[in-house]
Write a protein that holds these residues in place. Structure first.
Motif, PDB file in Angstrom:
ATOM      1  N   HIS A  81     -18.196 -28.261  -3.784  1.00 46.75           N
ATOM      2  CA  HIS A  81     -16.878 -27.922  -3.236  1.00 46.75           C
ATOM      3  C   HIS A  81     -16.769 -28.382  -1.789  1.00 46.75           C
ATOM      4  N   LEU A  82     -17.815 -28.125  -1.022  1.00 43.92           N
ATOM      5  CA  LEU A  82     -17.822 -28.519   0.390  1.00 43.92           C
ATOM      6  C   LEU A  82     -17.742 -30.035   0.523  1.00 43.92           C
ATOM      7  N   ALA A  83     -18.512 -30.741  -0.314  1.00 46.75           N
ATOM      8  CA  ALA A  83     -18.512 -32.203  -0.239  1.00 46.75           C
ATOM      9  C   ALA A  83     -17.160 -32.767  -0.644  1.00 46.75           C
ATOM     10  N   ALA A  84     -16.579 -32.244  -1.724  1.00 46.22           N
ATOM     11  CA  ALA A  84     -15.276 -32.750  -2.169  1.00 46.22           C
ATOM     12  C   ALA A  84     -14.211 -32.516  -1.105  1.00 46.22           C
ATOM     13  N   GLY A  85     -14.221 -31.335  -0.497  1.00 46.28           N
ATOM     14  CA  GLY A  85     -13.255 -31.051   0.561  1.00 46.28           C
ATOM     15  C   GLY A  85     -13.417 -31.978   1.752  1.00 46.28           C
ATOM     16  N   THR A 121     -28.066 -44.542  -5.100  1.00 47.97           N
ATOM     17  CA  THR A 121     -28.140 -43.083  -4.970  1.00 47.97           C
ATOM     18  C   THR A 121     -27.231 -42.403  -5.990  1.00 47.97           C
ATOM     19  N   PHE A 122     -26.054 -42.963  -6.197  1.00 44.46           N
ATOM     20  CA  PHE A 122     -25.114 -42.396  -7.158  1.00 44.46           C
ATOM     21  C   PHE A 122     -25.689 -42.432  -8.576  1.00 44.46           C
ATOM     22  N   LEU A 123     -26.231 -43.576  -8.979  1.00 46.02           N
ATOM     23  CA  LEU A 123     -26.786 -43.702 -10.321  1.00 46.02           C
ATOM     24  C   LEU A 123     -27.985 -42.777 -10.509  1.00 46.02           C
ATOM     25  N   ALA A 124     -28.854 -42.709  -9.503  1.00 51.56           N
ATOM     26  CA  ALA A 124     -29.997 -41.798  -9.594  1.00 51.56           C
ATOM     27  C   ALA A 124     -29.533 -40.351  -9.640  1.00 51.56           C
ATOM     28  N   GLY A 125     -28.515 -40.052  -8.844  1.00 53.09           N
ATOM     29  CA  GLY A 125     -28.000 -38.683  -8.805  1.00 53.09           C
ATOM     30  C   GLY A 125     -27.384 -38.255 -10.122  1.00 53.09           C
ATOM     31  N   LYS A 126     -26.689 -39.165 -10.815  1.00 52.70           N
ATOM     32  CA  LYS A 126     -26.079 -38.824 -12.097  1.00 52.70           C
ATOM     33  C   LYS A 126     -27.125 -38.443 -13.138  1.00 52.70           C
ATOM     34  N   VAL A 127     -28.369 -38.952 -12.950  1.00 52.34           N
ATOM     35  CA  VAL A 127     -29.453 -38.642 -13.879  1.00 52.34           C
ATOM     36  C   VAL A 127     -30.241 -37.421 -13.418  1.00 52.34           C
ATOM     37  N   PHE A 162     -29.642 -35.252 -10.444  1.00 48.23           N
ATOM     38  CA  PHE A 162     -28.931 -34.088  -9.895  1.00 48.23           C
ATOM     39  C   PHE A 162     -27.425 -34.339  -9.977  1.00 48.23           C
ATOM     40  N   PRO A 163     -26.872 -34.372 -11.186  1.00 46.95           N
ATOM     41  CA  PRO A 163     -25.456 -34.749 -11.368  1.00 46.95           C
ATOM     42  C   PRO A 163     -24.482 -33.871 -10.594  1.00 46.95           C
ATOM     43  N   ARG A 164     -24.799 -32.600 -10.413  1.00 46.82           N
ATOM     44  CA  ARG A 164     -23.874 -31.707  -9.718  1.00 46.82           C
ATOM     45  C   ARG A 164     -23.749 -32.072  -8.245  1.00 46.82           C
ATOM     46  N   TYR A 165     -24.803 -32.651  -7.682  1.00 43.35           N
ATOM     47  CA  TYR A 165     -24.819 -32.930  -6.242  1.00 43.35           C
ATOM     48  C   TYR A 165     -24.834 -34.428  -5.940  1.00 43.35           C
ATOM     49  N   ALA A 166     -24.477 -35.240  -6.922  1.00 43.26           N
ATOM     50  CA  ALA A 166     -24.561 -36.694  -6.742  1.00 43.26           C
ATOM     51  C   ALA A 166     -23.695 -37.169  -5.582  1.00 43.26           C
ATOM     52  N   ILE A 167     -22.427 -36.757  -5.551  1.00 44.13           N
ATOM     53  CA  ILE A 167     -21.513 -37.238  -4.510  1.00 44.13           C
ATOM     54  C   ILE A 167     -21.897 -36.714  -3.120  1.00 44.13           C
ATOM     55  N   PRO A 168     -22.248 -35.422  -2.956  1.00 42.22           N
ATOM     56  CA  PRO A 168     -22.704 -34.991  -1.627  1.00 42.22           C
ATOM     57  C   PRO A 168     -23.887 -35.789  -1.104  1.00 42.22           C
ATOM     58  N   VAL A 169     -24.840 -36.093  -1.986  1.00 44.50           N
ATOM     59  CA  VAL A 169     -26.019 -36.858  -1.559  1.00 44.50           C
ATOM     60  C   VAL A 169     -25.623 -38.292  -1.237  1.00 44.50           C
ATOM     61  N   GLY A 217     -11.343 -33.284 -10.205  1.00 44.43           N
ATOM     62  CA  GLY A 217     -12.232 -33.957 -11.137  1.00 44.43           C
ATOM     63  C   GLY A 217     -13.559 -33.248 -11.315  1.00 44.43           C
ATOM     64  N   PRO A 218     -14.347 -33.673 -12.292  1.00 46.53           N
ATOM     65  CA  PRO A 218     -15.627 -33.013 -12.574  1.00 46.53           C
ATOM     66  C   PRO A 218     -16.655 -33.149 -11.467  1.00 46.53           C
ATOM     67  N   GLU A 219     -16.484 -34.138 -10.583  1.00 38.63           N
ATOM     68  CA  GLU A 219     -17.435 -34.274  -9.484  1.00 38.63           C
ATOM     69  C   GLU A 219     -17.343 -33.090  -8.515  1.00 38.63           C
ATOM     70  N   ALA A 220     -16.170 -32.464  -8.435  1.00 42.28           N
ATOM     71  CA  ALA A 220     -16.003 -31.309  -7.551  1.00 42.28           C
ATOM     72  C   ALA A 220     -16.658 -30.069  -8.133  1.00 42.28           C
ATOM     73  N   ASP A 221     -16.583 -29.918  -9.459  1.00 38.95           N
ATOM     74  CA  ASP A 221     -17.162 -28.758 -10.123  1.00 38.95           C
ATOM     75  C   ASP A 221     -17.073 -28.981 -11.619  1.00 38.95           C
ATOM     76  N   GLU A 222     -18.121 -28.614 -12.334  1.00 39.56           N
ATOM     77  CA  GLU A 222     -18.086 -28.737 -13.787  1.00 39.56           C
ATOM     78  C   GLU A 222     -17.118 -27.725 -14.406  1.00 39.56           C
ATOM     79  N   ASN A 223     -16.923 -26.611 -13.736  1.00 33.59           N
ATOM     80  CA  ASN A 223     -16.042 -25.559 -14.237  1.00 33.59           C
ATOM     81  C   ASN A 223     -14.630 -25.762 -13.689  1.00 33.59           C
ATOM     82  N   PRO A 224     -13.644 -26.098 -14.534  1.00 30.30           N
ATOM     83  CA  PRO A 224     -12.286 -26.337 -14.028  1.00 30.30           C
ATOM     84  C   PRO A 224     -11.669 -25.121 -13.341  1.00 30.30           C
ATOM     85  N   LYS A 225     -12.122 -23.916 -13.717  1.00 26.41           N
ATOM     86  CA  LYS A 225     -11.519 -22.707 -13.164  1.00 26.41           C
ATOM     87  C   LYS A 225     -11.884 -22.475 -11.704  1.00 26.41           C
TER      88      LYS A 225
END
Length: 392
Positions: free
Chosen positions: A9-13, A156-162, A164-171, A277-285
């Motif tokens: 959430h912090l990274a997406a913001g 980094t993005f490709l490695a992160g998707k494998v 640590f997918p939840r934190y790929a974009i922040p990293v 999008g899902p990169e911000a959070d897997e849970n839409p709620k």
């Protein structure tokens, strides 16, 4: 709420604010220059634009528990940059107030929400994919500007998707910043300015030619090129957008802040897609927490005025383009998949997508509006029953 807050959430913001400012703040500067504002008045614009986006995003996101982001009207700013020749600042403020009144009235009457419900989901997803496509493509174009930086972020993005997918974009953002800092890719730090800006009131003047020539076109481009894609973005992410309430809130913000430089606020599209999008959070709620973070950061940036914005301007463009493009890849893929999933209406969706990507502009209105009109026309045309052969 705080216990549900995540690093994503912090990274997406943070990415939203970074992309939002660096992608169009130069156009704001041009609009300010066109209207002949003083330095204090220019600083006032920067303050209220940040506060306006932040407060309206916070209000809507917390009220509806959706990732609803607002933005200044970028095509509106481009219109002002070219259309304010010979117009005084008080007359321009009068036009801003007129536009704000029209936006508020649109929200209160609810006609735009009824219109938005007529758009098929396939066209909505095609339009969203087309709007975001250029931003995804920009991550690859950035390779020609700084191949090492973009390559490091891509790996980094490709490695992160494998791993640590939840934190790929922040990293990815962290690696990009560290790489750019180590390579000396950030701009001249001497360009940073340190000052506290305050809003400055400008009394409006109402001139009928300016209201018609500036205020009305500002309303039209804001509705067609910003609010419609903003509605589509939320729908494409699976949220039922509170269209009328959003337009009322942004319209009132435009009315209140116009005398200080807040010329027009609207629903965001590109930056909203990052939070929705899902990169911000897997849970839409709980994705709305990313737009809450963005709202808080927008307020802080607004309070910092020219100081914070000068900091954004020294960031390397390759870093910004890459992190935005990678953050939107999942949304682009999901939107395209949903748009073309059904064979019935696939042609209309594909035409809508390609027309949006083309970027063509007619009568000062962007491709997204015309793509939607053509897509709706093709949808209706292909739904007509085929003529029956004449029996002999």
């Amino acid at each position: 709420m705080l216990r549900n807050l995540k690093l994503s959430h912090l990274a997406a913001g943070a990415i939203v604010v970074l992309v939002g400012y660096t992608s169009s703040v130069a156009i704001i500067f041009q609009a300010i220059e066109a209207v002949g504002a003083t330095q204090t008045q220019a600083n006032s614009w920067l303050v209220v634009l940040g506060l306006g986006m932040g407060l309206t995003s916070l209000t809507l996101s917390l009220r509806f528990r959706m990732p609803i982001l607002t933005a200044w009207s970028t095509p509106g700013a481009a219109l002002l940059a070219t259309g304010l020749d010979g117009v005084s600042l008080p007359q321009a403020v009068g036009a801003f107030l007129f536009c704000g009144a029209l936006l508020t009235l649109t929200g209160l009457t609810g006609w735009f929400e009824r219109l938005a419900k007529l758009i098929p989901d396939s066209l909505a997803n095609a339009l969203l994919a087309g709007i975001l496509f250029q931003f995804g493509l920009s991550a690859f174009h950035a390779l020609s500007d700084d191949a090492a930086l973009v390559g490091a972020m891509g790996v980094t993005f490709l490695a992160g998707k494998v791993l640590f997918p939840r934190y790929a974009i922040p990293v990815v953002l962290l690696v990009g910043c560290l790489w750019a800092a180590g390579a000396g890719s950030f701009g001249d730090l001497d360009a940073l300015t340190f000052s506290l800006s305050m809003p400055e009131f400008v009394a409006p003047e109402f001139s009928l030619p300016v209201l018609i020539g500036v205020g009305l076109p500002l309303y039209v481009v804001t509705m067609c090129s910003q609010n419609m894609p903003g509605v589509v973005t939320l729908r494409g992410a699976g949220y039922p957008p509170p269209v009328s309430a959003s337009l009322t809130v942004t319209g009132l913000a435009s009315l209140i802040l116009s005398p200080f430089g807040g010329f027009a606020f609207n629903l965001a599209a590109i930056t909203a897609a990052i939070c929705a999008g899902p990169e911000a959070d897997e849970n839409p709620k709980s994705r709305y927490l990313s737009s809450v973070i963005a709202g808080v950061l927008y307020c802080l940036v607004g309070l910092g005025g020219a100081t914070v914005i000068s900091l954004f301007l020294i960031a390397p463009q390759a870093l910004i383009a890459t992190v935005a493009g990678l953050a939107l890849l999942s949304t682009i893929g999901n939107s395209l998949s949903a748009a073309l999933a059904e064979s019935r209406g696939r042609e209309a969706a594909l035409i809508t997508f390609m027309m949006t990507v083309s970027g063509v502009t007619f009568a000062g209105i962007g491709a997204a509006f015309w793509a939607l009109l053509i897509g709706l026309a093709v949808t209706r045309l292909t739904a007509l029953p085929l003529p029956q052969p004449i029996k002999t």
